[in-house]
Design a protein around this motif. Sequence first.
Motif, mmCIF file in Angstrom:
data_model
loop_
_atom_site.group_PDB
_atom_site.id
_atom_site.type_symbol
_atom_site.label_atom_id
_atom_site.label_comp_id
_atom_site.label_asym_id
_atom_site.label_seq_id
_atom_site.Cartn_x
_atom_site.Cartn_y
_atom_site.Cartn_z
ATOM 1 N N CYS A 11 0.777 -1.038 -0.080
ATOM 2 C CA CYS A 11 -0.415 0.086 -0.158
ATOM 3 C C CYS A 11 1.370 1.368 -0.088
ATOM 4 N N CYS A 47 4.376 -6.539 1.586
ATOM 5 C CA CYS A 47 3.131 -6.870 1.585
ATOM 6 C C CYS A 47 3.026 -8.075 1.819
ATOM 7 N N CYS A 81 5.892 -5.916 5.842
ATOM 8 C CA CYS A 81 5.394 -6.568 6.614
ATOM 9 C C CYS A 81 5.654 -8.060 6.446
ATOM 10 N N GLN A 199 -3.607 3.612 8.370
ATOM 11 C CA GLN A 199 -5.362 2.178 8.040
ATOM 12 C C GLN A 199 -6.697 2.670 8.477
HETATM 13 FE FE1 F3S Z 1 0.452 -1.785 3.643
HETATM 14 FE FE2 F3S Z 1 0.620 -4.606 2.634
HETATM 15 FE FE3 F3S Z 1 1.183 -4.246 4.744
HETATM 16 S S1 F3S Z 1 -1.038 -3.926 2.206
HETATM 17 S S2 F3S Z 1 0.454 -2.432 5.767
HETATM 18 S S3 F3S Z 1 1.589 -3.405 3.323
HETATM 19 S S4 F3S Z 1 0.354 -5.592 4.828
#
Ligand code: F3S
Length: 434
Positions: A11, A47, A81, A199
């Motif tokens: 993101c 991610c 992440c 978020q």
């Molecule tokens: Fe974003 Fe993916 Fe982490 S959507 S908050 S990078 S799990």
Amino acid sequence: MKKVYIETYGCQMNVADTEIVFSILAGEGYVRTEEMQEADVILANTCSVRDNAEQRIWGRIEQFHYQRKTRPGVVTGILGCMAERLKEALLESGKVDIVAGPDAYRSLPRLIAAASQGHPQIDVLLSREETYGDIAPVRVDKNGVSAFISIMRGCNNVCSYCVVPYTRGAERSRDWRTIVREACDCAAQGYKEITLLGQNVDSYHFGELDFAGLLDRVATTVPGLRVRFSTSNPQDISDAVLETMAAHDNICKHIHLPVQSGSNRILEKMRRRYTREWYLSRVARIRELMPGCAVTTDVIAGFCSETEEDHRDTLSLFEEVGFDAAFMFYYSERPGTLAAKKYPDDVDLQTKTRRLEEIIALQNRLSLESNRRDLGKTFQVLVEGPSKRNPAELCGRNSQNKMCVWPDTEHRAGDLVDVTVKDCTQATLLCEPA
Ligand code: F3S
Ligand code: SAH
Ligand code: SF4
């Protein structure tokens, strides 16, 4: 000079984090490179939100591993992440030197130094305080028009399907003074638009200041900049936020309001704390206060136990709202989440895919209808640069975040231009100078 290369996945918050990592490493004398082959340090900011996001990164890890095998001395690392979710398992693959979670970036210089001595390093400690508020990001965006500003980190919501609270930790808001300072820095550096990121931006609070207050302060401090924000949670978006948006011309009229499902039964299992009726009433309120405000969404097809009737509820909600755009996914079970523990992932892949395709087909029509409603209207557009198809055309977004293209050889990236919509596709408004 040592060179660092970073690939960013996921993101917008990850894009903002990569800019913080560049800043931390610049302080240690590292320069940024866009060529992996010439980098001394190769990082991926990753991610975990869906399985296919992680699968892609495993492919990149193979590439990184090849670099460190063929160019001795190269250090590779996984940030973000996936680092936080998989922890030691990433080191055990033997293919990376560093694993650093989202709150560990200040340790990176130390981790890199130790890893380059041949000792694999891991730091996945999550923090309750870290906001990197004092760090001035090194912007990676190429055209110098639009910048991201992180206003908070983590998430306290625990939606049952979602891995983010586990990978990003508890929610914390950044000191508003550092946010306002960063907005001023952006203006001084020539940026024309900022996007405030979190978020769940509506739960921002620092001392007495809530998100509506922050938005007002930012918009007032940098009147020459366009202000956007993402993501709004339907349960929390307040009238005060909508009124603040309506009161400021420089706050863009676009709300990204992820609905996830149109079925109350599924929303409850997802642990989203609103109903279909509540969602529709928020959309009605948005349109009442700001006619012409764009509303976009995220949706998940095929969540645990979803029936055809639940799916039809999602389709009918889409129809009822008439979203301007949507990000659409099928459910991907994430280990460790509440849904993974409590509910079987029992909608078969074929059904998930078919339902997703039905939602996509519907949204394609709704996007086209939304664009057709704009025919003949004039919008102020922020120029991003030449259009992809035609060098004699420029492209840029209007306040509603719709992509516009028009013939123009006079203006440049960063200019504000008035254009009139003459034609459209489902993705683009085809315009002429007004
Ligand atoms: Fe974003 Fe993916 Fe982490 S959507 S908050 S990078 S799990
Ligand atoms: N904080 C934002 C969402 C961040 S994740 C919010 O609450 O709206 C971005 C999107 O990914 C979510 O809105 C959701 O639609 C999707 N998503 C999250 N977890 C998912 C999963 N396990 N499977 C499929 N899509 C998922
Ligand atoms: Fe995930 Fe829900 Fe938090 Fe969004 S609000 S990041 S979907 S837990």
